[in-house]
Design an enzyme around this catalytic site. Structure first.
Site, PDB file in Angstrom:
ATOM      1  N   ASP A   1     -10.433  -3.912  -4.756  1.00 55.19           N
ATOM      2  CA  ASP A   1      -9.789  -2.967  -3.839  1.00 55.19           C
ATOM      3  C   ASP A   1     -10.545  -1.635  -3.887  1.00 55.19           C
ATOM      4  OD1 ASP A   1      -8.090  -1.140  -2.563  1.00 55.19           O
ATOM      5  OD2 ASP A   1      -6.284  -2.144  -3.272  1.00 55.19           O
TER       6      ASP A   1
ATOM      7  N   SER B   1       0.827  -1.200   0.000  1.00 53.20           N
ATOM      8  CA  SER B   1       0.000   0.000   0.000  1.00 53.20           C
ATOM      9  C   SER B   1       0.870   1.262   0.000  1.00 53.20           C
ATOM     10  CB  SER B   1      -0.960  -0.077   1.194  1.00 53.20           C
ATOM     11  OG  SER B   1      -1.954   0.901   1.104  1.00 53.20           O
TER      12      SER B   1
ATOM     13  N   HIS C   1      -8.292  -4.681  -0.532  1.00 51.07           N
ATOM     14  CA  HIS C   1      -7.030  -3.977  -0.237  1.00 51.07           C
ATOM     15  C   HIS C   1      -6.135  -4.784   0.706  1.00 51.07           C
ATOM     16  CE1 HIS C   1      -4.552  -0.428  -0.431  1.00 51.07           C
ATOM     17  NE2 HIS C   1      -4.422  -0.426   0.893  1.00 51.07           N
TER      18      HIS C   1
HETATM   19  C1  MLT Z   1      -1.450   5.964  -0.029  1.00 51.38           C
HETATM   20  O1  MLT Z   1      -1.810   6.938   0.609  1.00 51.38           O
HETATM   21  O2  MLT Z   1      -0.268   5.681  -0.247  1.00 51.38           O
HETATM   22  C2  MLT Z   1      -2.533   5.091  -0.574  1.00 51.38           C
HETATM   23  O3  MLT Z   1      -3.734   5.772  -0.548  1.00 51.38           O
HETATM   24  C3  MLT Z   1      -2.629   3.822   0.157  1.00 51.38           C
HETATM   25  C4  MLT Z   1      -2.857   4.014   1.618  1.00 51.38           C
HETATM   26  O4  MLT Z   1      -1.899   4.163   2.324  1.00 51.38           O
HETATM   27  O5  MLT Z   1      -4.009   4.023   2.067  1.00 51.38           O
END
Ligand code: MLT
Length: 210
Positions: A156, A106, A187
């Site tokens: 996701d 992520s 996710h």
């Molecule tokens: C981010 O902010 O890098 C993406 O939205 C993924 C997350 O951290 O939720």
């Protein structure tokens, strides 16, 4: 835990010198402990360098600032990716490591993608779990010889698979060999992520010159 270098991190030395070290990069709200079990499972015996992001969002560690979910402060992405790249180079010297493969989830996958585009010399490759395009206008990078696996989740709610596909073509256009896998998940990480990542890494080791 160590504070000697610019980022709080943990280093777990491996017992297989031939295995590429992994640079572990957690998701929002995680820390340097989160991905160690995944790293050990994906690459048994590899050295693991696991880093904590320096940005806090309501107390939750991240690797760069965002303006809203999926909307990034791209100046901060650039600054933090360079900072992390400098950390990785110093940590390589400190722990006597080869160029690492990033294993990011992520937000950690997004900073790994940014680092690959901005500082291609630092990472040997990457396993990017639930990654999206980190920079709308990346610099022209030469990623020839870099290998990446991107694993997206079909349902996701944060990162549409089309965004991971856009990241894939961005990296491919820069010359990287990128495999994109879309799993029937959301996710969160799933056992299938572990399987896909382990198999991909095994294929990379088979390709490496002994
Ligand atoms: C981010 O902010 O890098 C993406 O939205 C993924 C997350 O951290 O939720």
């Amino acid at each position: 835990m160590s504070n000697e270098l610019s980022h709080i991190h943990r280093f777990a030395p491996g017992n297989r010198r031939e295995a590429a070290p992994l640079l572990l990069l957690h998701g929002t709200g995680g820390d340097e402990n989160d991905l160690l079990p995944l790293g050990q499972a994906v690459a048994p015996g590899a050295s693991l360098l696991s880093v904590r992001g320096k940005v806090l969002e309501h107390g939750m560690p991240r690797f760069f600032r965002r303006l809203a979910e999926g909307v990034f402060d791209e100046d901060d992405v650039r600054r933090r990716a360079n900072e992390l790249a400098d950390f990785a180079l110093k940590a390589r010297k400190r722990y006597d490591l080869a160029a690492p493969i990033a294993l990011g989830y992520s937000n950690g996958a997004n900073i790994a993608a940014a680092m690959m585009l901005l500082r291609p010399d630092v990472l040997a490759g990457g396993i990017l779990l639930r990654a999206m395009v980190p920079l709308r206008e990346p610099p022209q990078a030469d990623l020839a010889g870099k290998r990446l696996l991107i694993v997206s989740g079909h349902s996701d709610p944060i990162i549409p698979p089309s965004n991971s596909a856009a990241l894939t073509s961005m990296l491919q256009k820069a010359g990287a060999a990128v495999e994109l896998r879309t799993l029937p998940v959301g996710h969160q990480l799933s056992p299938a992520d572990l399987t896909v990542a382990t198999q991909w890494l095994e294929r990379q080791s088979a390709l490496a010159v002994p």
